[in-house]
Write an enzyme that holds these catalytic residues in place. Structure first.
Site, PDB file in Angstrom:
ATOM      1  N   CYS A 141      -2.102  -2.215   4.533  1.00  0.00           N
ATOM      2  CA  CYS A 141      -2.697  -0.751   5.281  1.00  0.00           C
ATOM      3  C   CYS A 141      -2.579  -1.108   6.723  1.00  0.00           C
ATOM      4  O   CYS A 141      -2.544  -0.022   7.324  1.00  0.00           O
ATOM      5  CB  CYS A 141      -3.966  -0.477   4.563  1.00  0.00           C
ATOM      6  N   HIS A 152      -9.477   1.627   0.272  1.00  0.00           N
ATOM      7  CA  HIS A 152      -9.327   2.999   1.213  1.00  0.00           C
ATOM      8  C   HIS A 152      -8.021   3.501   1.159  1.00  0.00           C
ATOM      9  O   HIS A 152      -7.949   4.787   1.431  1.00  0.00           O
ATOM     10  CB  HIS A 152      -9.762   2.555   2.702  1.00  0.00           C
ATOM     11  N   HIS A 153      -6.870   2.780   0.990  1.00  0.00           N
ATOM     12  CA  HIS A 153      -5.680   3.355   1.076  1.00  0.00           C
ATOM     13  C   HIS A 153      -4.649   3.305  -0.244  1.00  0.00           C
ATOM     14  O   HIS A 153      -3.664   3.780  -0.479  1.00  0.00           O
ATOM     15  CB  HIS A 153      -4.710   2.989   2.219  1.00  0.00           C
ATOM     16  N   CYS A 193      -6.507  -2.584  -1.695  1.00  0.00           N
ATOM     17  CA  CYS A 193      -7.639  -2.037  -0.591  1.00  0.00           C
ATOM     18  C   CYS A 193      -8.141  -0.313  -1.318  1.00  0.00           C
ATOM     19  O   CYS A 193      -7.330   0.432  -1.528  1.00  0.00           O
ATOM     20  CB  CYS A 193      -6.880  -1.738   0.684  1.00  0.00           C
ATOM     21  N   HIS A 229      -3.064  -7.319   4.961  1.00  0.00           N
ATOM     22  CA  HIS A 229      -3.471  -5.931   4.276  1.00  0.00           C
ATOM     23  C   HIS A 229      -2.106  -5.270   4.620  1.00  0.00           C
ATOM     24  O   HIS A 229      -1.748  -4.974   6.021  1.00  0.00           O
ATOM     25  CB  HIS A 229      -4.598  -5.663   5.027  1.00  0.00           C
ATOM     26  N   GLN A 248     -12.004  -6.768   1.328  1.00  0.00           N
ATOM     27  CA  GLN A 248     -11.832  -8.353   1.473  1.00  0.00           C
ATOM     28  C   GLN A 248     -13.671  -8.817   1.614  1.00  0.00           C
ATOM     29  O   GLN A 248     -13.971  -9.924   0.946  1.00  0.00           O
ATOM     30  CB  GLN A 248     -11.060  -8.487   2.702  1.00  0.00           C
TER      31      GLN A 248
END
Length: 205
Positions: A161, A92-93, A90, A159, A131
């Site tokens: 996250c 973002h994280h 991911c 996920h 995704q």
């Protein structure tokens, strides 16, 4: 004066570029760990090696993956490659998400070697990803390579996250789809694809 500055700049010692490993060592110290303790001494090197593998898709040449494995074949029914496992990160994280991808296309003049489809999935999965973007990239790449009557891609993923942090939901999954050509415009084509990849119609269970 300008020439003197240029000479001084050339004579100045070049600062060594930091590696992922050296930066990881700093991160370990920042979170309160001792990067010199036995269990962590080689961790920065291992982390760099792992991260380079998990993002190796950036270095992949899609044309080299296909490698001429396109074949003229009179076949006009749906071709489906289902349950292609993937692991991604991911963006973002920087936490993993993983799952399965189902890919289908309706050939017009050419078919592609079956093993090339999972390789395409890996090429896009081994990057910092969303995704939604992963699903779209797989579909658009096959559409561009094959110029078929249509392409359908469904991605099922979990996920970390969402599982390890934030809402901490352990059993929720995410489904995304990309439908191009006949898969978008013809409901019967879409329904056939969805039926073929549904769990109850799985021939390998």
């Amino acid at each position: 004066m300008k020439n003197n500055k240029a000479v001084l700049k050339m004579m100045a010692p070049q600062q060594e570029e930091e590696t992922i490993s050296s930066m990881m060592r700093k991160i370990l110290a920042r979170i309160g760990e001792d990067p010199d303790r036995e269990g962590l001494v080689r961790t920065p090197d291992r982390a760099e090696k792992a991260l380079r593998f998990l993002t190796s898709g950036y270095q992949v040449d899609i044309d080299e993956i296909v490698n001429g494995a396109l074949f003229t074949q009179e076949y006009d029914e749906m071709i489906v490659v289902k349950d292609i496992e993937f692991f991604s990160m991911c963006e973002h994280h920087l936490l993993p998400f993983f799952g399965k991808v189902h890919v289908a296309y309706l050939p017009k003049e050419k078919v592609i070697g079956l093993s090339k489809i999972p390789r395409l999935v890996d090429a896009y999965a081994r990057r910092l990803q969303l995704q939604e973007r992963l699903t779209q990239q797989i579909a658009e790449t096959l559409q561009n390579i094959l110029e078929p009557r249509g392409v359908g891609v469904i991605c099922e993923a979990r996920h970390f996250c969402m599982m390890m942090r934030g809402v901490e939901k352990q059993h929720s999954g995410t489904l995304t789809s990309a439908m191009l050509g006949d898969f978008r415009t013809r409901k019967e084509t879409r329904d056939e694809f969805l039926s073929l990849v549904s769990a109850r119609n799985h021939p390998f269970l």
